[in-house]
Design an enzyme around this catalytic site. Structure first.
Site, PDB file in Angstrom:
ATOM      1  N   SER A 411       0.939  -1.223   0.128  1.00  0.00           N
ATOM      2  CA  SER A 411       0.009  -0.256   0.015  1.00  0.00           C
ATOM      3  C   SER A 411       0.868   1.371  -0.016  1.00  0.00           C
ATOM      4  O   SER A 411       2.008   1.136   0.368  1.00  0.00           O
ATOM      5  CB  SER A 411      -0.808   0.200   1.408  1.00  0.00           C
ATOM      6  OG  SER A 411      -2.051   0.850   1.242  1.00  0.00           O
ATOM      7  N   CYS A 414       3.688   7.019   3.101  1.00  0.00           N
ATOM      8  CA  CYS A 414       4.689   8.017   3.195  1.00  0.00           C
ATOM      9  C   CYS A 414       5.742   7.649   4.191  1.00  0.00           C
ATOM     10  O   CYS A 414       5.548   7.089   5.143  1.00  0.00           O
ATOM     11  CB  CYS A 414       3.953   9.088   3.837  1.00  0.00           C
ATOM     12  SG  CYS A 414       3.158  10.343   2.720  1.00  0.00           S
ATOM     13  N   GLN A 489       1.684   7.045  -6.881  1.00  0.00           N
ATOM     14  CA  GLN A 489       0.533   7.789  -6.413  1.00  0.00           C
ATOM     15  C   GLN A 489       0.921   9.319  -6.526  1.00  0.00           C
ATOM     16  O   GLN A 489       1.905   9.712  -5.792  1.00  0.00           O
ATOM     17  CB  GLN A 489       0.339   7.136  -4.850  1.00  0.00           C
ATOM     18  CG  GLN A 489      -0.946   7.625  -4.464  1.00  0.00           C
ATOM     19  CD  GLN A 489      -1.228   7.642  -2.908  1.00  0.00           C
ATOM     20  OE1 GLN A 489      -0.287   7.816  -2.032  1.00  0.00           O
ATOM     21  NE2 GLN A 489      -2.348   6.841  -2.663  1.00  0.00           N
ATOM     22  N   TYR A 570      -7.315  14.877   1.782  1.00  0.00           N
ATOM     23  CA  TYR A 570      -6.165  15.796   1.115  1.00  0.00           C
ATOM     24  C   TYR A 570      -7.041  16.444  -0.144  1.00  0.00           C
ATOM     25  O   TYR A 570      -8.311  16.404  -0.149  1.00  0.00           O
ATOM     26  CB  TYR A 570      -5.131  14.974   0.491  1.00  0.00           C
ATOM     27  CG  TYR A 570      -4.321  14.014   1.562  1.00  0.00           C
ATOM     28  CD1 TYR A 570      -3.619  15.042   2.566  1.00  0.00           C
ATOM     29  CD2 TYR A 570      -4.062  12.974   1.610  1.00  0.00           C
ATOM     30  CE1 TYR A 570      -2.740  14.292   3.630  1.00  0.00           C
ATOM     31  CE2 TYR A 570      -3.600  12.259   2.706  1.00  0.00           C
ATOM     32  CZ  TYR A 570      -2.862  12.950   3.674  1.00  0.00           C
ATOM     33  OH  TYR A 570      -2.062  12.417   4.668  1.00  0.00           O
ATOM     34  N   GLY A 711      -0.476  -2.218   4.121  1.00  0.00           N
ATOM     35  CA  GLY A 711       0.429  -1.376   4.354  1.00  0.00           C
ATOM     36  C   GLY A 711       1.247  -1.885   5.687  1.00  0.00           C
ATOM     37  O   GLY A 711       2.477  -2.026   5.501  1.00  0.00           O
ATOM     38  N   ARG A 712       0.918  -1.677   6.912  1.00  0.00           N
ATOM     39  CA  ARG A 712       1.594  -1.821   7.980  1.00  0.00           C
ATOM     40  C   ARG A 712       2.405  -3.146   8.186  1.00  0.00           C
ATOM     41  O   ARG A 712       3.429  -3.266   8.427  1.00  0.00           O
ATOM     42  CB  ARG A 712       0.866  -1.432   9.267  1.00  0.00           C
ATOM     43  CG  ARG A 712       0.529  -0.158   9.447  1.00  0.00           C
ATOM     44  CD  ARG A 712      -0.425   0.224  10.755  1.00  0.00           C
ATOM     45  NE  ARG A 712      -1.670  -0.219  10.124  1.00  0.00           N
ATOM     46  CZ  ARG A 712      -2.987  -0.362  10.937  1.00  0.00           C
ATOM     47  NH1 ARG A 712      -2.721   0.281  12.286  1.00  0.00           N
ATOM     48  NH2 ARG A 712      -4.048  -0.752  10.324  1.00  0.00           N
TER      49      ARG A 712
HETATM   50  C1  FMN Z   1       3.213   5.372   7.887  1.00  0.00           C
HETATM   51  C2  FMN Z   1       1.928   5.315   6.928  1.00  0.00           C
HETATM   52  C3  FMN Z   1       2.144   6.283   5.878  1.00  0.00           C
HETATM   53  C4  FMN Z   1       0.968   6.242   4.979  1.00  0.00           C
HETATM   54  N1  FMN Z   1       1.064   6.984   3.736  1.00  0.00           N
HETATM   55  C5  FMN Z   1       0.103   7.071   2.718  1.00  0.00           C
HETATM   56  C6  FMN Z   1       0.193   7.512   1.563  1.00  0.00           C
HETATM   57  O1  FMN Z   1       1.145   8.292   1.370  1.00  0.00           O
HETATM   58  N2  FMN Z   1      -0.510   7.447   0.592  1.00  0.00           N
HETATM   59  C7  FMN Z   1      -1.847   6.917   1.120  1.00  0.00           C
HETATM   60  O2  FMN Z   1      -2.948   6.623   0.123  1.00  0.00           O
HETATM   61  N3  FMN Z   1      -2.170   5.954   2.127  1.00  0.00           N
HETATM   62  C8  FMN Z   1      -1.073   6.170   3.184  1.00  0.00           C
HETATM   63  N4  FMN Z   1      -1.169   5.455   4.259  1.00  0.00           N
HETATM   64  C9  FMN Z   1      -2.551   4.433   4.422  1.00  0.00           C
HETATM   65  C10 FMN Z   1      -1.976   3.120   3.815  1.00  0.00           C
HETATM   66  O3  FMN Z   1      -1.870   3.044   2.551  1.00  0.00           O
HETATM   67  C11 FMN Z   1      -3.191   2.116   4.169  1.00  0.00           C
HETATM   68  O4  FMN Z   1      -4.307   2.473   3.704  1.00  0.00           O
HETATM   69  C12 FMN Z   1      -3.394   2.125   5.783  1.00  0.00           C
HETATM   70  O5  FMN Z   1      -2.147   1.981   6.602  1.00  0.00           O
HETATM   71  C13 FMN Z   1      -4.127   0.882   6.172  1.00  0.00           C
HETATM   72  O6  FMN Z   1      -3.570  -0.327   5.794  1.00  0.00           O
HETATM   73  P1  FMN Z   1      -2.904  -1.173   6.656  1.00  0.00           P
HETATM   74  O7  FMN Z   1      -3.919  -1.553   7.918  1.00  0.00           O
HETATM   75  O8  FMN Z   1      -2.502  -2.585   5.968  1.00  0.00           O
HETATM   76  O9  FMN Z   1      -1.693  -0.468   7.483  1.00  0.00           O
HETATM   77  C14 FMN Z   1      -0.076   5.465   5.103  1.00  0.00           C
HETATM   78  C15 FMN Z   1      -0.312   4.763   6.191  1.00  0.00           C
HETATM   79  C16 FMN Z   1       0.777   4.533   7.089  1.00  0.00           C
HETATM   80  C17 FMN Z   1       0.712   3.722   8.380  1.00  0.00           C
END
Ligand code: FMN
Ligand code: FAD
Length: 782
Positions: A411, A414, A489, A570, A711-712
C-alpha cells in the site's frame, strides 16, 4: 436473599436455575405472562462450544437438552440449481418449546417458584427484592420505562423476515437462495427434532411488496412461501405460529444496570437470526450474571461486574451478526456470481470462517473455489492452470496491458524521509526490498506534485529533474531485480499540508518553515491549523498543470501505473466530501459538482498517461461521520471515475475530519470495497487491517476485491508475499542471489504446514455430530 425475575424465556429461566444452585436459601421467583407451554418460535440453535458451556454450568439441564437435540455438521448452500456442502460446523437444534419446558422443570426441581400468566406492569411491587432481573425480551417494557437511563439504540433493519416451521427433514443447516419473478428470497432452515424444522424466510422490502405479501394473513403468506420453495419442501407443509413478517431490530443498550435492576437477553441487546445466536446470548448472559453474583461481595458490585465483563463478548457477537445481516441485505450484489464463489461468500460472510479454515475442513470445496477463480482469470485472457490452480492470491491480474503476477500489493505509505522532495537511499532500500519480497504491485508513497503540495517537509515529490532522476533509479532497481509492477501515487495535501513529520505529531501544523495551504473551502483541519485559502479557478489550473507535469515525469521514470490520491481529506478529497466542501459555485453542492475538479484532474492525467498503462484512484468510501460520504456515495464516485477511464478503485476510508468515528476491526474497510466492486462493477483494491495471507485469499475468493493492499504488515515484513507463496506452494520469482533461501523456505513450508494442520485438527474437539456418528457406527464398520 430475594430475587425477582421478570420473563420466563431462556434468559430468565436459566438465570433462575444458576442463581438457585448458587444460593439454595434464596427466594427466587420467575414471573411469566404466558402460560407454561405457550410459546412462539420453532427451533433454537446452539454451537458445540455453547453446549460445552451449558454442561459446565448445569449438567442436568444440559443432559436433557442434548437428549432432545438434532445434530448436524454441514452447512448446505442452494443457489441457482447447485448445492454446496461444507462440514465440520458442529451445531445442534432443539425445539424452543421443549427447551423452555426442560428449563422450567429444572428450575422447579431446584425450588424456584414459577408463576405463569403473571404480566408484570410495575417493578415497584418488588421493592423488597435484593435483585430484579429484567429478562422480558426484545420489546422489554422495563427497558423502555427507563429509556433515558438504559439508552437503548434501536436500528430497525430494512429486510423483511418471517419465522415458520415445517415437517421437511433436513440434514444440514440449509440456506436456499431463490430467484423469483419479484426478486430474491432467502430461506434459512434447520431441523430441530425428528420431523420438525425451523424456516426463516427473508427478502428485501421491494421484493416483499412486488410479491404482494403486504397485508396477507399468516396462512396466506405461508402458502406463498410454500409455492416459492415448493420444489425443496417436497410436499411437506409450512407451519405457522405468530409467523408475521417483521423487520429485525438491532438493539444495543448503553447501560444494562439500574440500581438493583439488570437487563438480560434480548431485553438488553439482540443479534440477527442469521448467526443463530439469540438464545445462546440470552443463556450466556445468565451465566455471566451468575458468575458475577458468585464472585462479587455485594449485588451492586456483581451487577457492575456483569456489565463490565460481558459487554465486549456481546458486542463482538453483535458485530458478527451485523456483518452477516448486511451480507443478506445486499445479496443482490452477488446474484450473478459463479455458484461456488457465491457459496464461499455465504460461508465466509461473518469473518469467523476463512479460506485456510475451509481448506482444512472442506478441501474439495476449496479446490472447486480455486478452480472457479482460475477459470475467471483465464476467461480474461491469462493463460493460467485451471486443473491445478494456485490459491487466488497468486493468480495474476491484468489491467490494460499491465499484468500483475499476484494479488498482494504494498500500500502507498509516506516515509517522511525525502529531502526537498528527493527520495534517497532509504527509499531505494525500502521500495527495493519490498519488490524483491514478492508483492505483485508496489505503490509509491503519496508523491507530491509541487513543493507546496507536500504534507510534511519529509514528503517525496516529483516536480523537478533531481526528483525525477532519484525516482528513475528506484524504478530501474525494481524492474531489474523483481517481477513487481510499480505504481506512482500522485497527490496534493490541501488543508492537511505544512504539517509535522508523522513521528513529531501527525497532521499537526508546522511551527516554523510552513507554507500557505489551499483547499476546497476555508476550513482548518484542527481548530489551530492554518486556515486554507479557498481555491479559485486560477488555483485549480495551477494544481491541474502540476499534476499533469508530475505524471509526465512519472512516465519518464518508467512507472507502470498511476494512481490519483483522492482520499484521506487531502486536496482532491476535500472537494469530494460535503464536510470539507461548502462551496456555492459549480464545484460545490451535489456530489456531481463536488466531483467536477477531481474528475477534471483525472481526465487531464488520463490524456497524458500512456493509453496502454492503467490508472487507479484512491477514495475514502466513507467519512465515518453522519452527513459525510457513505458507501452509496462511494459507488457513485467509483462510477464517475470508471466512466472517465479508471481501471481500478483503491478503496480506503476516512481521515477526512477530526471527529470521525471509524469502526475498526479485522478487514474493516473491505465491506466498502465489496460494495463498490459489486455495485459499480469496477475492479477494486481493498486495504485496512488485513494482516494474513489467509485473509487475502478469503477476500479475493469471495469476490470482495480484485487486489489486496497491505500497509503496516509490509513495514515490518518486506517478504510477506514470498513467505505466503511458500506456504501455499505457489511459484514466485526471486532474485538469483536469494535462491538458496527461497528453496529452503519452500522445502520447510510443506512440513510446517502439515504440522500446523495436524495441530489444528488435534486441537479441535470432535463435534457432537461426529461423536454421535461414531457411537452409532456398526461394529463391522470399525
Ligand atoms: C506510515 C503510513 C503512511 C501512509 N501514507 C500513505 C500515503 O502516502 N498514501 C496513501 O494513500 N495512504 C497512506 N497510508 C495509508 C495506507 O496506505 C493504508 O491504507 C493504511 O495503513 C491501512 O492499511 P494497513 O492496515 O494495512 O496498514 C499510510 C499509512 C501509514 C501507516
Ligand atoms: C417471532 C420470533 C420468533 C423467534 N423464533 C426463534 C427461534 O425459532 N429460534 C431462536 O433461536 N430464536 C428465536 N427467536 C429469538 C429468540 O426468541 C431470542 O433471541 C431469545 O429467546 C432471547 O431470550 P430472552 O429470554 O431474552 O427473551 P424471550 O425468549 O423473548 O423471553 C422473554 C419472556 O418474557 C416474557 N415477558 C415479557 N414481558 C413480560 C412482562 N411484563 N411480565 C411477564 N413476562 C413478560 C415474555 O412472554 C417472554 O416469554 C425468535 C424471536 C421472535 C421475535
Amino acid at each position: 436473599m430475594k430475587i425477582a425475575i421478570i420473563g420466563g424465556g431462556p434468559a430468565g429461566l436459566y438465570a433462575a436455575i444458576l442463581l438457585k444452585k448458587q444460593r439454595p436459601q434464596a427466594e427466587i421467583t420467575v414471573y411469566e405472562r404466558n402460560r407454561a407451554d405457550d410459546t412462539f418460535g420453532f427451533g433454537v440453535v446452539f454451537s458445540d462450544a455453547t453446549l460445552d458451556n451449558f454442561e459446565k454450568y448445569d449438567a442436568p439441564s444440559y443432559r436433557r437438552i442434548t437428549q432432545e437435540f438434532a445434530y448436524w455438521d454441514d452447512i448446505a448452500v442452494h443457489f441457482r440449481g447447485t448445492v454446496h456442502r461444507v462440514g465440520g460446523n458442529g451445531f445442534c437444534g432443539c425445539s424452543r418449546r421443549k427447551l423452555l419446558l426442560i428449563l422450567q422443570e429444572r428450575a422447579r426441581e431446584l425450588g424456584v417458584t414459577l408463576l405463569f400468566e403473571a404480566d408484570i406492569e410495575d417493578e415497584a411491587r418488588f421493592a423488597d427484592a435484593d435483585l430484579v432481573v429484567l429478562a422480558d425480551g426484545i420489546n422489554s417494557r422495563f427497558r423502555d420505562k427507563y429509556i433515558a437511563h438504559f439508552q437503548p439504540e434501536v436500528d430497525v433493519r430494512s429486510n423483511k423476515f418471517a419465522w415458520m416451521g415445517s415437517t421437511r427433514p433436513l440434514d444440514a443447516f440449509t440456506f436456499i437462495f431463490q430467484e423469483t419473478e419479484w426478486g430474491p428470497f432467502i430461506a434459512h432452515a434447520y431441523q430441530y427434532e425428528v420431523g420438525r424444522s425451523t424456516w426463516i424466510f427473508e427478502t428485501d422490502p421491494e421484493t416483499f411488496k412486488r410479491a404482494g405479501l403486504e397485508g396477507l394473513s399468516e396462512k396466506q403468506s405461508a402458502d406463498r412461501m410454500a409455492e416459492i420453495f415448493g420444489w425443496f419442501l417436497e410436499g411437506h407443509q409450512l407451519l405457522t405460529n405468530r409467523s408475521m413478517w417483521r423487520n429485525f431490530p438491532m438493539i444495543r443498550s448503553k447501560r444494562w444496570v439500574k440500581d438493583k435492576l439488570v437487563l438480560l437477553g434480548d431485553a438488553k441487546a439482540t443479534a440477527h437470526f442469521s448467526i443463530g445466536s439469540g438464545t445462546k446470548l440470552a443463556m450466556e448472559d445468565a451465566i455471566a450474571l451468575a458468575d458475577a453474583m458468585q464472585r462479587a461481595p455485594t449485588v451492586a458490585a456483581a451487577l457492575q461486574q456483569y456489565e463490565d465483563g460481558r459487554r465486549e463478548e456481546v458486542e463482538k457477537t453483535q458485530h458478527a451478526a451485523d456483518v452477516s445481516l448486511v451480507w443478506f441485505e445486499h445479496v443482490d450484489r452477488f446474484w450473478d456470481f459463479d455458484p461456488v464463489q457465491f457459496a464461499f461468500g455465504v460461508m465466509t460472510r461473518a469473518k469467523a470462517i476463512t479460506y485456510d479454515n475451509l481448506t482444512l475442513r472442506a478441501p474439495d470445496f476449496v479446490a472447486e473455489v480455486d478452480k472457479a477463480f482460475a477459470k475467471q482469470v483465464r476467461s480474461r485472457g491469462l493463460d493460467v492452470d485451471i486443473e491445478k490452480p494456485v490459491a487466488p492470491m497468486f493468480q495474476p491480474l491484468r489491467l490494460r496491458e499491465m499484468t500483475i503476477v499476484n494479488r498482494a500489493v504494498v500500500s502507498p505509505m509516506c516515509m517522511y524521509s525525502a529531502e526537498e522532495g528527493v527520495p534517497g537511499d532509504f527509499h531505494l532500500v525500502h521500495y527495493g526490498s519490498r519488490a524483491v519480497g514478492g508483492a505483485g504491485l508496489i505503490f509509491t508513497e503519496m508523491t507530491c506534485v509541487s513543493r507546496d503540495a507536500r504534507i510534511t517537509p519529509g514528503c517525496a515529490g516529483l516536480w523537478n529533474d533531481e526528483q525525477q532522476a532519484a525516482w528513475r533509479r528506484i524504478v530501474d532497481f525494481v524492474h531489474a531485480n523483481s517481477a513487481a509492477k510499480f505504481a506512482l501515487q500522485l497527490g496534493h495535501a490541501g488543508r492537511k499540508g505544512a504539517t509535522k513529520l508523522m513521528w513529531d505529531g501527525m497532521d499537526r501544523p508546522l511551527e516554523q518553515g510552513g507554507w500557505d495551504v489551499i483547499s476546497a473551502s476555508p476550513i482548518p483541519y484542527f481548530p489551530d491549523s492554518q486556515v486554507p485559502r479557498e481555491m479559485d479557478r486560477a488555483a485549480m489550473d495551477v494544481v491541474k498543470a502540476a499534476f499533469v507535469a508530475a505524471a509526465e515525469r512519472g512516465e519518464a521514470c518508467g512507472f507502470d501505473m498511476l494512481e490519483l490520491h483522492s482520499a484521506h481529506g487531502y486536496l482532491l478529497a476535500s472537494f469530494i466530501s460535503p464536510l470539507t466542501n461548502q462551496r456555492t459555485d459549480e464545484y460545490g453542492g451535489p456530489l456531481a459538482n463536488r466531483l467536477r475538479f477531481p474528475l477534471e484532474v483525472f481526465e487531464a492525467l488520463r490524456s497524458v498517461w500512456p493509453a496502454h498503462k492503467p490508472m487507479s484512484v484512491r477514495i475514502s468510501a466513507t467519512d465515518w461521520v453522519e452527513g459525510g460520504i457513505t458507501g452509496d456515495d462511494a459507488v457513485a464516485i467509483a462510477r464517475a471515475f470508471a466512466q472517465a477511464g479508471v481501471d481500478l478503485v483503491d478503496v480506503s476510508t476516512g481521515q477526512t475530519v477530526r471527529d470521525a468515528q471509524p469502526v475498526y476491526g479485522r478487514m474493516f474497510q473491505t465491506p466498502f470495497s465489496e460494495q463498490v466492486r459489486n455495485e459499480a462493477r469496477v475492479a477494486t483494491m481493498c486495504v485496512g487491517n488485513i494482516t494474513t495471507s489467509d485473509q487475502v485469499n478469503t477476500i479475493l475468493a469471495a469476490g470482495r476485491a480484485d487486489l489486496v493492499a497491505l500497509g503496516r504488515p509490509h513495514l515490518i515484513d518486506p517478504s510477506f508475499t514470498l513467505k505466503a507463496a511458500a506456504w501455499y506452494g505457489a511459484e514466485i520469482s526471486c532474485p538469483p542471489q536469494y535462491l538458496p533461501g527461497k528453496e529452503q523456505i519452500f522445502r520447510n513450508s510443506v512440513r510446517d504446514r502439515q504440522d500446523f494442520d495436524d495441530l489444528k485438527i488435534k486441537a479441535k474437539p470432535k463435534t457432537r455430530a461426529e461423536l454421535k456418528a461414531e457411537a452409532t457406527k456398526p461394529l463391522a464398520a470399525e
